[in-house]
Design a protein around this motif. Structure first.
Motif, PDB file in Angstrom:
ATOM      1  N   PRO A 177      36.980  43.494  41.241  1.00 12.57           N
ATOM      2  CA  PRO A 177      36.355  43.999  40.014  1.00 12.57           C
ATOM      3  C   PRO A 177      35.202  43.090  39.606  1.00 12.57           C
ATOM      4  CG  PRO A 177      38.425  42.888  39.526  1.00 12.57           C
ATOM      5  CD  PRO A 177      38.349  42.987  41.018  1.00 12.57           C
ATOM      6  N   GLU A 178      34.247  43.655  38.884  1.00 12.70           N
ATOM      7  CA  GLU A 178      33.052  42.889  38.529  1.00 12.70           C
ATOM      8  C   GLU A 178      33.303  41.914  37.382  1.00 12.70           C
ATOM      9  OE1 GLU A 178      30.220  42.775  40.122  1.00 12.70           O
ATOM     10  OE2 GLU A 178      30.991  44.170  41.611  1.00 12.70           O
ATOM     11  N   ASP A 179      34.314  42.184  36.547  1.00 12.30           N
ATOM     12  CA  ASP A 179      34.515  41.370  35.354  1.00 12.30           C
ATOM     13  C   ASP A 179      35.684  40.399  35.482  1.00 12.30           C
ATOM     14  OD1 ASP A 179      36.454  43.268  35.456  1.00 12.30           O
ATOM     15  OD2 ASP A 179      36.397  43.751  33.319  1.00 12.30           O
ATOM     16  N   TYR A 180      36.099  40.066  36.714  1.00 10.78           N
ATOM     17  CA  TYR A 180      37.267  39.205  36.867  1.00 10.78           C
ATOM     18  C   TYR A 180      36.940  37.762  36.494  1.00 10.78           C
ATOM     19  CZ  TYR A 180      35.484  37.034  41.161  1.00 10.78           C
ATOM     20  OH  TYR A 180      34.727  36.326  42.070  1.00 10.78           O
ATOM     21  N   ARG A 181      37.972  37.024  36.088  1.00  5.21           N
ATOM     22  CA  ARG A 181      37.866  35.587  35.857  1.00  5.21           C
ATOM     23  C   ARG A 181      38.743  34.831  36.853  1.00  5.21           C
ATOM     24  NH1 ARG A 181      33.907  36.609  34.441  1.00  5.21           N
ATOM     25  NH2 ARG A 181      32.986  36.800  32.387  1.00  5.21           N
TER      26      ARG A 181
ATOM     27  N   GLU B  87      32.769  32.221  33.067  1.00  8.32           N
ATOM     28  CA  GLU B  87      31.778  33.128  32.487  1.00  8.32           C
ATOM     29  C   GLU B  87      30.372  32.606  32.744  1.00  8.32           C
ATOM     30  OE1 GLU B  87      30.535  34.837  28.068  1.00  8.32           O
ATOM     31  OE2 GLU B  87      32.345  33.642  28.346  1.00  8.32           O
ATOM     32  N   ASP B  88      29.485  33.487  33.142  1.00  6.67           N
ATOM     33  CA  ASP B  88      28.089  33.128  33.395  1.00  6.67           C
ATOM     34  C   ASP B  88      27.269  33.438  32.151  1.00  6.67           C
ATOM     35  OD1 ASP B  88      25.627  32.533  34.374  1.00  6.67           O
ATOM     36  OD2 ASP B  88      25.535  34.176  35.829  1.00  6.67           O
TER      37      ASP B  88
ATOM     38  N   ARG C 103      36.388  32.324  38.563  1.00  6.31           N
ATOM     39  CA  ARG C 103      34.971  32.450  38.245  1.00  6.31           C
ATOM     40  C   ARG C 103      34.768  32.336  36.735  1.00  6.31           C
ATOM     41  NH1 ARG C 103      31.786  37.995  39.254  1.00  6.31           N
ATOM     42  NH2 ARG C 103      33.070  38.563  37.476  1.00  6.31           N
TER      43      ARG C 103
END
Length: 216
Positions: free
Chosen positions: A75-79, A96-97, A94
């Motif tokens: 998914p694109e919004d994973y942490r 937050e950018d 990952r």
């Protein structure tokens, strides 16, 4: 030029083909008959090599799981992203950018279990590592806190592990623990920072409390 995960994924098949094509054909490798005495001396080494190959197979499985299990269809919004298959757990954290170039700042525990002390700490290129323990002995309870800023980090664990969704300060987190409950890794993010808290001989409740009491 920055090499992305997608670029590595696309280049992997071609690199494998080039490496395999450079090897000689099996038929081109001539056989040779060794003396019984020599074969007797080599037999223990061959047994060791077989055990080493088992380790290499597990390592290859970990790499394959990391590429195909974690990266594929993510998914694109994973942490925190975790994949588990056939005795291999791979995870990728990952933060937050924010798009801002922030100066990395190390966070330290504002709470420690009774008797724990800082054994060592290091920092390099925005990555901080600190080891805390109760006794200067690897078998005693202790934990290592790793923090990084503005980039993703991934790793693989080989063995029997349980994966559990938990929360740190109300935010989603993941806890990976061994079947024997003697080793665990807590993974979470906070803003532009990623955290990995690996511990031995400690309870999940203790790890969450350490994570929630981190301070500047």
């Amino acid at each position: 030029m920055n090499i992305t995960d997608e670029m590595l994924f696309e280049a992997a098949p071609e690199a494998a083909e080039r490496w395999l094509s450079a090897l000689p054909d099996r038929d081109a490798c001539g056989g040779h008959t060794f003396s019984p005495a020599f074969e007797g001396k080599m037999r223990p080494l061959l047994r060791r090599r077989r055990r080493a190959w088992k380790g290499l197979v597990l390592l290859a499985a970990a790499v394959a799981a990391l590429v195909f299990g974690v990266y594929a269809n993510r998914p694109e919004d994973y942490r925190v992203l975790v994949s588990q298959q056939e005795g291999v757990v791979t995870y990728r954290v990952r933060p937050e950018d924010s798009g801002l170039l922030l100066e990395p700042r190390q966070m330290t525990p504002g709470w420690l279990p009774e008797g724990f002390f800082l054994e060592y700490a290091s920092s390099e290129k925005g990555r901080f590592v600190a080891r805390y323990c109760r006794e200067p002995d690897k078998s005693s309870p202790g934990f290592t806190l790793t923090q990084w800023c503005g980039e993703s980090s991934n790793c693989a664990l080989v063995g029997d592990y349980n994966v559990e969704s938990v929360r740190v300060d109300g935010e989603e987190a993941v806890f990976v623990s061994s079947e024997k409950k003697d080793f665990g890794v807590l993974l979470w993010t906070a803003g532009a920072n990623g955290f990995e808290l690996s511990a031995r001989g400690m309870e999940l409740e203790e790890l969450i409390k350490i994570a929630e009491y981190l301070e500047w």
